[in-house]
Design a protein around this motif. Structure first.
Motif, PDB file in Angstrom:
ATOM      1  N   VAL A 544       7.867 -15.647 -12.698  1.00  0.00           N
ATOM      2  CA  VAL A 544       9.195 -15.901 -12.138  1.00  0.00           C
ATOM      3  C   VAL A 544      10.148 -16.173 -13.286  1.00  0.00           C
ATOM      4  O   VAL A 544      11.246 -15.635 -13.360  1.00  0.00           O
ATOM      5  CB  VAL A 544       9.165 -17.089 -11.155  1.00  0.00           C
ATOM      6  CG1 VAL A 544      10.578 -17.523 -10.787  1.00  0.00           C
ATOM      7  CG2 VAL A 544       8.399 -16.696  -9.895  1.00  0.00           C
ATOM      8  N   ARG A 545       9.738 -17.018 -14.196  1.00  0.00           N
ATOM      9  CA  ARG A 545      10.464 -17.228 -15.455  1.00  0.00           C
ATOM     10  C   ARG A 545       9.430 -17.342 -16.570  1.00  0.00           C
ATOM     11  O   ARG A 545       8.603 -18.249 -16.568  1.00  0.00           O
ATOM     12  CB  ARG A 545      11.332 -18.485 -15.412  1.00  0.00           C
ATOM     13  CG  ARG A 545      12.104 -18.714 -16.711  1.00  0.00           C
ATOM     14  CD  ARG A 545      12.973 -19.956 -16.612  1.00  0.00           C
ATOM     15  NE  ARG A 545      13.668 -20.231 -17.846  1.00  0.00           N
ATOM     16  CZ  ARG A 545      14.819 -19.674 -18.230  1.00  0.00           C
ATOM     17  NH1 ARG A 545      15.391 -18.782 -17.436  1.00  0.00           N
ATOM     18  NH2 ARG A 545      15.402 -19.995 -19.367  1.00  0.00           N
ATOM     19  N   THR A 546       9.470 -16.417 -17.509  1.00  0.00           N
ATOM     20  CA  THR A 546       8.485 -16.395 -18.580  1.00  0.00           C
ATOM     21  C   THR A 546       8.720 -17.567 -19.521  1.00  0.00           C
ATOM     22  O   THR A 546       9.835 -17.747 -20.025  1.00  0.00           O
ATOM     23  CB  THR A 546       8.572 -15.083 -19.366  1.00  0.00           C
ATOM     24  OG1 THR A 546       8.418 -13.983 -18.460  1.00  0.00           O
ATOM     25  CG2 THR A 546       7.500 -15.020 -20.429  1.00  0.00           C
ATOM     26  N   PRO A 547       7.715 -18.380 -19.773  1.00  0.00           N
ATOM     27  CA  PRO A 547       7.901 -19.517 -20.686  1.00  0.00           C
ATOM     28  C   PRO A 547       8.128 -19.029 -22.107  1.00  0.00           C
ATOM     29  O   PRO A 547       7.534 -18.040 -22.542  1.00  0.00           O
ATOM     30  CB  PRO A 547       6.586 -20.298 -20.557  1.00  0.00           C
ATOM     31  CG  PRO A 547       5.592 -19.309 -20.055  1.00  0.00           C
ATOM     32  CD  PRO A 547       6.351 -18.333 -19.205  1.00  0.00           C
ATOM     33  N   SER A 548       9.008 -19.722 -22.818  1.00  0.00           N
ATOM     34  CA  SER A 548       9.312 -19.315 -24.191  1.00  0.00           C
ATOM     35  C   SER A 548       8.186 -19.676 -25.145  1.00  0.00           C
ATOM     36  O   SER A 548       8.015 -19.026 -26.177  1.00  0.00           O
ATOM     37  CB  SER A 548      10.622 -19.974 -24.647  1.00  0.00           C
ATOM     38  OG  SER A 548      10.520 -21.386 -24.571  1.00  0.00           O
ATOM     39  N   ALA A 549       7.437 -20.706 -24.840  1.00  0.00           N
ATOM     40  CA  ALA A 549       6.335 -21.136 -25.720  1.00  0.00           C
ATOM     41  C   ALA A 549       5.128 -21.506 -24.863  1.00  0.00           C
ATOM     42  O   ALA A 549       4.798 -22.685 -24.713  1.00  0.00           O
ATOM     43  CB  ALA A 549       6.774 -22.312 -26.580  1.00  0.00           C
ATOM     44  N   PRO A 550       4.464 -20.508 -24.295  1.00  0.00           N
ATOM     45  CA  PRO A 550       3.318 -20.811 -23.423  1.00  0.00           C
ATOM     46  C   PRO A 550       2.154 -21.396 -24.211  1.00  0.00           C
ATOM     47  O   PRO A 550       2.076 -21.253 -25.435  1.00  0.00           O
ATOM     48  CB  PRO A 550       2.960 -19.444 -22.837  1.00  0.00           C
ATOM     49  CG  PRO A 550       3.441 -18.465 -23.863  1.00  0.00           C
ATOM     50  CD  PRO A 550       4.680 -19.068 -24.449  1.00  0.00           C
ATOM     51  N   THR A 551       1.257 -22.057 -23.500  1.00  0.00           N
ATOM     52  CA  THR A 551       0.027 -22.552 -24.123  1.00  0.00           C
ATOM     53  C   THR A 551      -1.140 -21.669 -23.698  1.00  0.00           C
ATOM     54  O   THR A 551      -1.120 -21.060 -22.624  1.00  0.00           O
ATOM     55  CB  THR A 551      -0.253 -24.005 -23.718  1.00  0.00           C
ATOM     56  OG1 THR A 551      -0.421 -24.076 -22.294  1.00  0.00           O
ATOM     57  CG2 THR A 551       0.889 -24.910 -24.128  1.00  0.00           C
ATOM     58  N   TYR A 552      -2.142 -21.601 -24.547  1.00  0.00           N
ATOM     59  CA  TYR A 552      -3.288 -20.727 -24.321  1.00  0.00           C
ATOM     60  C   TYR A 552      -4.575 -21.544 -24.403  1.00  0.00           C
ATOM     61  O   TYR A 552      -4.701 -22.431 -25.252  1.00  0.00           O
ATOM     62  CB  TYR A 552      -3.347 -19.612 -25.376  1.00  0.00           C
ATOM     63  CG  TYR A 552      -2.100 -18.781 -25.469  1.00  0.00           C
ATOM     64  CD1 TYR A 552      -1.982 -17.588 -24.768  1.00  0.00           C
ATOM     65  CD2 TYR A 552      -1.030 -19.182 -26.273  1.00  0.00           C
ATOM     66  CE1 TYR A 552      -0.837 -16.810 -24.864  1.00  0.00           C
ATOM     67  CE2 TYR A 552       0.124 -18.413 -26.369  1.00  0.00           C
ATOM     68  CZ  TYR A 552       0.204 -17.235 -25.666  1.00  0.00           C
ATOM     69  OH  TYR A 552       1.350 -16.474 -25.752  1.00  0.00           O
ATOM     70  N   ILE A 578     -15.750 -14.281 -21.661  1.00  0.00           N
ATOM     71  CA  ILE A 578     -14.560 -14.773 -22.366  1.00  0.00           C
ATOM     72  C   ILE A 578     -13.343 -14.611 -21.459  1.00  0.00           C
ATOM     73  O   ILE A 578     -13.107 -13.542 -20.894  1.00  0.00           O
ATOM     74  CB  ILE A 578     -14.333 -13.993 -23.679  1.00  0.00           C
ATOM     75  CG1 ILE A 578     -15.516 -14.206 -24.622  1.00  0.00           C
ATOM     76  CG2 ILE A 578     -13.043 -14.446 -24.356  1.00  0.00           C
ATOM     77  CD1 ILE A 578     -15.389 -13.438 -25.926  1.00  0.00           C
ATOM     78  N   THR A 579     -12.568 -15.676 -21.312  1.00  0.00           N
ATOM     79  CA  THR A 579     -11.315 -15.640 -20.541  1.00  0.00           C
ATOM     80  C   THR A 579     -10.232 -16.355 -21.330  1.00  0.00           C
ATOM     81  O   THR A 579     -10.507 -17.147 -22.231  1.00  0.00           O
ATOM     82  CB  THR A 579     -11.457 -16.331 -19.173  1.00  0.00           C
ATOM     83  OG1 THR A 579     -11.790 -17.717 -19.386  1.00  0.00           O
ATOM     84  CG2 THR A 579     -12.522 -15.671 -18.318  1.00  0.00           C
ATOM     85  N   VAL A 580      -8.983 -16.081 -20.960  1.00  0.00           N
ATOM     86  CA  VAL A 580      -7.861 -16.834 -21.504  1.00  0.00           C
ATOM     87  C   VAL A 580      -6.994 -17.299 -20.341  1.00  0.00           C
ATOM     88  O   VAL A 580      -6.729 -16.546 -19.392  1.00  0.00           O
ATOM     89  CB  VAL A 580      -7.030 -16.002 -22.510  1.00  0.00           C
ATOM     90  CG1 VAL A 580      -6.399 -14.776 -21.848  1.00  0.00           C
ATOM     91  CG2 VAL A 580      -5.941 -16.869 -23.153  1.00  0.00           C
ATOM     92  N   THR A 581      -6.579 -18.558 -20.397  1.00  0.00           N
ATOM     93  CA  THR A 581      -5.683 -19.135 -19.405  1.00  0.00           C
ATOM     94  C   THR A 581      -4.342 -19.413 -20.071  1.00  0.00           C
ATOM     95  O   THR A 581      -4.292 -20.008 -21.155  1.00  0.00           O
ATOM     96  CB  THR A 581      -6.254 -20.449 -18.833  1.00  0.00           C
ATOM     97  OG1 THR A 581      -7.506 -20.169 -18.201  1.00  0.00           O
ATOM     98  CG2 THR A 581      -5.306 -21.062 -17.822  1.00  0.00           C
ATOM     99  N   VAL A 582      -3.259 -18.968 -19.433  1.00  0.00           N
ATOM    100  CA  VAL A 582      -1.908 -19.153 -19.977  1.00  0.00           C
ATOM    101  C   VAL A 582      -1.149 -20.089 -19.062  1.00  0.00           C
ATOM    102  O   VAL A 582      -1.162 -19.941 -17.839  1.00  0.00           O
ATOM    103  CB  VAL A 582      -1.167 -17.810 -20.106  1.00  0.00           C
ATOM    104  CG1 VAL A 582       0.228 -18.030 -20.681  1.00  0.00           C
ATOM    105  CG2 VAL A 582      -1.952 -16.853 -20.986  1.00  0.00           C
ATOM    106  N   ALA A 583      -0.471 -21.078 -19.662  1.00  0.00           N
ATOM    107  CA  ALA A 583       0.307 -22.053 -18.900  1.00  0.00           C
ATOM    108  C   ALA A 583       1.628 -22.304 -19.606  1.00  0.00           C
ATOM    109  O   ALA A 583       1.751 -22.093 -20.818  1.00  0.00           O
ATOM    110  CB  ALA A 583      -0.472 -23.368 -18.758  1.00  0.00           C
ATOM    111  N   PRO A 584       2.657 -22.762 -18.882  1.00  0.00           N
ATOM    112  CA  PRO A 584       3.932 -23.084 -19.529  1.00  0.00           C
ATOM    113  C   PRO A 584       3.784 -24.258 -20.486  1.00  0.00           C
ATOM    114  O   PRO A 584       2.918 -25.120 -20.306  1.00  0.00           O
ATOM    115  CB  PRO A 584       4.845 -23.455 -18.353  1.00  0.00           C
ATOM    116  CG  PRO A 584       4.186 -22.885 -17.146  1.00  0.00           C
ATOM    117  CD  PRO A 584       2.718 -22.927 -17.429  1.00  0.00           C
ATOM    118  N   SER A 585       4.645 -24.280 -21.501  1.00  0.00           N
ATOM    119  CA  SER A 585       4.663 -25.418 -22.412  1.00  0.00           C
ATOM    120  C   SER A 585       5.442 -26.582 -21.823  1.00  0.00           C
ATOM    121  O   SER A 585       5.240 -27.731 -22.205  1.00  0.00           O
ATOM    122  CB  SER A 585       5.278 -25.013 -23.754  1.00  0.00           C
ATOM    123  OG  SER A 585       6.580 -24.485 -23.559  1.00  0.00           O
ATOM    124  N   THR A 586       6.358 -26.292 -20.864  1.00  0.00           N
ATOM    125  CA  THR A 586       7.117 -27.356 -20.206  1.00  0.00           C
ATOM    126  C   THR A 586       6.162 -28.240 -19.426  1.00  0.00           C
ATOM    127  O   THR A 586       5.450 -27.774 -18.538  1.00  0.00           O
ATOM    128  CB  THR A 586       8.168 -26.747 -19.256  1.00  0.00           C
ATOM    129  OG1 THR A 586       9.019 -25.869 -19.999  1.00  0.00           O
ATOM    130  CG2 THR A 586       9.007 -27.838 -18.606  1.00  0.00           C
TER     131      THR A 586
END
Length: 797
Positions: A544-552, A578-586
């Motif tokens: 919906v809104r791409t985070p500018s500095a996501p965490t991995y 192997i997986t990767v999870t992406v989350a907002p930095s906010t």
């Protein structure tokens, strides 16, 4: 669509308080003649009246002595008619008739002096007061500009749809969620019209919490039927002058939150899939604090009068308030409302309240200004503060509320008015015919925030703290200050309708904007061929809104192995998931993460990178070796982290020699470059790469020379010519810092840049008469060693 027969402006008590106001603190004074926005103060629609006191005692219930003391405090103004427990050690003390607010205040002040009383407050009267990314086929959706306004274009760099204007942009978030049917929003209001077709299947059982029969209008007191019989009144029916048709206010608010959506009729709701629960606390002439406080508690799941809500609300909307009072009145009122809200929060609910429609000080309006509630101001279609909306430091955020006074009608089409549309009835007193009607006010802004909170609740923000923080993060900045709206003419008076002003933020943290919620719509994707020692990178997917500095978070068989955007598989990862999870930095949106599909790394040989035997000099060729266990042939590449190939070698007997040319050596940084040996396979042995190694090299030796005459004048500034690496070399155009010394004293600092051709003319300070020993120190180059020039002895005369 039925045109609006009137606009409703809900009376609310508000005013501007000093920042950080707590109970007992003083508030700044609001002028009596002018409102904070300019223009005359709007007179209170309802006078300040109370039907008794609310007291917190040291005993379980008020003692007979306390009741007698209250009776004495009233004097000839009234008599105590009874008492009733409200919550733990908090009870109402009812009078035999309604009295003026100041009379109740005086009585409360006297009662509060007793040793068995913690606090006492009046029991006051309140009143009601372009294409979207997801399109709904509801017949009136197109004119619901509070949800999505096609008339404006926003900055595409914000990574949101290119329109929506100053609406809440609900359709942006609908791509991720339209809410859950398990989420309940309680509407503490006038009740509900349960048979409205646009609310079919949207209502869970509620309750009528009105105790005063005259106010109830349905012939009885508290019961399980929250049906709105109409809150009309004629002249002489209330303790204040005037008359009013039925508002159907509770149905209007409920429709904004959860009306049936995408059903080719009526309106669309902010949170189409959630349920609403009517908790009736307002009736003819309004409603009292004690009933509202009990409604707040019951809605959240607190047992009241033996009744427990079977479907407790996660969000409670209060589009109600009284007229702005004094700072003392506000502080007293908040004792009760904060106590009720704390009980509800302990059950998991948050409370959203309208800031009021007096164009005055929001910090003196209760319950919205109380610290445990979320206060909502109203904005216009153009993103400015609606002329009627109260403003102040206690306003938490704003949402569209309509403003037909300032931004009235565009052309002759009444559907284009700056107004909020929802559900109601054409009946002036009793029900007549269901209709879509239009209102404006902070009462209309608050349910948009409540609906937004319900959507966020469906995304997993379960606790009041999580939900509140996510809501506060779901705002866009208010538009820049406008000179035109700083002196907006309304009649003979100019008004300042800007939400931002030097040193003040009047309308809260920002404008509710659901396109700002950082929620992923698709899972991230792992890029790269799974190979031991070769990098795997991440594509974020759509949001919906791409985070500018996501965490991995990279996990191997469920165990965390990395937190960067790139992961380097090792031999330990062979055959594992192997997986990767992406989350907002906010932090407020941290839980809105998504995980990629799993992949595994195939088996491969063990590869090692060895050498060089001695530390090379920058730009000079050197040799490395690679060993590939079990391989009899195939090629090996020397690669940087970015994939640049610096040299190749052929495997023979499990070993390859890799020569790095001078040109390739210039791609490295003396401080260290990360390199790996990548075995390309030979048809029988699989691909694999070595672990990464940092290879360092020596910096080039500096060649700093100076040119300056042996004699200079003390009356002028001499020019010192400096050359670094005077012969054409790897760095004929170096960069770095130059420090000029006279003996041991530093007299000047400057820099040499790559565009200067390795030379720098430096104007020295005027030198005193005598002998000077001038030298230059070159430093801060990544590639050239720091060093001094030779000392140049000169005489100044």
């Amino acid at each position: 669509m039925t045109s609006a027969r009137r606009s409703l402006t809900v009376a609310v008590a508000t005013s501007v308080v000093l920042a950080g106001l707590t109970v007992g603190a003083s508030a700044e004074t609001v002028p009596d003649v002018r409102s904070p926005k300019g223009g005359p103060v709007k007179p209170a629609e309802v006078p300040d009246v109370a039907k008794g006191l609310i007291v917190k005692t040291t005993t379980a219930t008020p003692s007979d002595a306390l009741l007698a003391a209250t009776d004495d405090a009233l004097g000839a103004k009234g008599e105590v008619a009874g008492d009733d427990r409200l919550m733990a050690r908090v009870s109402t003390v009812d009078f035999d008739e309604v009295v003026a607010g100041d009379v109740a205040e005086d009585a409360a002040a006297k009662v509060a002096e007793r040793a068995d009383v913690v606090w006492a407050v009046p029991n006051r009267l309140r009143q009601v007061g372009t294409q979207a990314p997801v399109v709904k086929n509801d017949s009136d959706f197109a004119v619901q500009r509070s949800l999505w306004n096609t008339g404006y274009t926003t900055n595409p760099q914000l990574n949101v749809p290119s329109n929506g204007g100053y609406s809440i942009k609900a359709p942006s978030l609908w791509r991720a969620t339209e809410g859950l049917s398990s989420t309940v929003v309680a509407v503490i209001d006038t009740g509900i019209l349960p048979g409205h077709p646009d609310l079919a299947g949207k209502i869970v059982p509620g309750r009528d919490m009105i105790t005063n029969l005259a106010t109830a209008g349905d012939g009885n007191g508290r019961d399980s039927d929250p049906t709105d019989p109409g809150d009309w009144y004629d002249e002489g029916d209330c303790t204040f002058r005037g008359s009013s048709a039925s508002s159907w206010h509770g149905t209007f608010v409920a429709g904004q939150i959860a009306a049936a959506t995408n059903n080719a009729a009526g309106i669309a709701a902010v949170a189409p899939n959630v349920k609403v629960q009517a908790v009736r606390a307002l009736g003819t002439c309004g409603g009292y604090d004690s009933d509202i406080a009990d409604a707040m508690r019951w809605a959240a799941g607190v047992t009241v009068d033996g009744s427990t809500n079977p479907t407790p609300a996660a969000v409670v909307n209060l589009s109600l308030a009284g007229s702005p009072g004094t700072a003392t009145q506000r502080n007293d009122d908040c004792l009760l409302y904060n106590a009720a809200a704390r009980e509800g929060k302990a059950k998991g609910a948050i409370y959203v309240a309208s800031a009021g429609n007096d164009g005055a000080n929001a910090n003196r309006v209760t319950p919205a200004s109380c610290s445990e509630l979320i206060s909502v101001g109203a904005t216009s279609i153009n993103g400015f503060s609606a002329i009627y909306s109260n403003i102040g430091s206690t306003v938490d955020l704003s949402a569209p509320g309509g403003d037909t006074t300032v931004d009235a009608v565009r052309g002759s089409d009444s559907s284009k008015r700056d107004i909020i549309w929802s559900l109601g009835d054409t009946g002036q007193k009793a029900r007549s015919a269901y209709a879509v009607i239009g209102y404006e006010g902070t009462s209309m802004a608050a349910p948009q925030v409540a609906g937004a909170a319900a959507l966020l609740h469906g995304l997993g923000f379960a606790t009041p703290t999580e939900l509140t923080n996510a809501l506060y993060a779901s705002v866009s900045p208010f538009r820049a200050r406008s000179g035109a709206y700083a002196k907006k003419a309304v009649g003979p008076d100019p008004y300042d309708l800007n939400c931002t002003s030097p040193g003040r933020q009047w309308c809260g943290r920002g404008l509710l904007d659901l396109s700002r919620v950082q929620v992923p719509l698709t899972a991230p994707v792992i890029n790269g061929t799974p190979t031991v020692g070769e990098p795997l990178t991440t594509s974020l997917g759509t949001w919906v809104r791409t985070p500018s500095a996501p965490t991995y978070v990279w996990k191997v068989d469920g165990a965390t192995r990395g937190t960067e955007s790139t992961y380097w598989p090792t031999a330990d990862d062979i055959g594992r998931s192997i997986t990767v999870t992406v989350a907002p930095s906010t932090s407020a949106f941290k839980r809105l993460s998504k995980t990629s599909a799993a992949l595994s790394v195939p088996d491969g040989p063990e590869v090692a990178l060895n050498g060089p035997t001695a530390t090379p000099t920058y730009g000079s060729p050197f040799t490395l070796t690679a060993t590939v266990q079990g391989a009899s042939g195939g090629a090996v590449e020397l690669r940087t982290d970015g994939g640049t190939v610096l040299g190749t070698g052929v495997v023979a007997g499990g070993k390859a020699t890799i020569a790095v040319s001078a040109a390739s050596a210039r791609r490295l940084v003396p401080a260290g470059s990360s390199l790996r040996a990548a075995y390309l396979g030979d048809g029988t042995t699989a691909k694999a790469s070595s672990p990464r190694r940092t290879i360092t090299s020596r910096k080039l030796a500096a060649k700093v020379s100076t040119s300056l005459g042996s004699r200079v004048r003390t009356t002028s500034r001499a020019t010192l010519e400096v050359r670094v690496l005077e012969s054409p070399d790897l760095f004929a155009n170096p960069t770095g810092e130059l420090r000029v010394y006279d003996g041991t004293k530093r007299i000047l600092i400057t820099r040499i840049y790559s565009n200067s051709g390795g030379t720098k003319s430096i104007r020295l300070p005027q030198l005193k008469k005598g002998t000077h020993r001038i030298k230059v120190y070159f430093k801060d180059s990544d590639y050239i060693a720091s060093t001094y020039s030779a000392v140049r002895t000169i005489t100044a005369s």
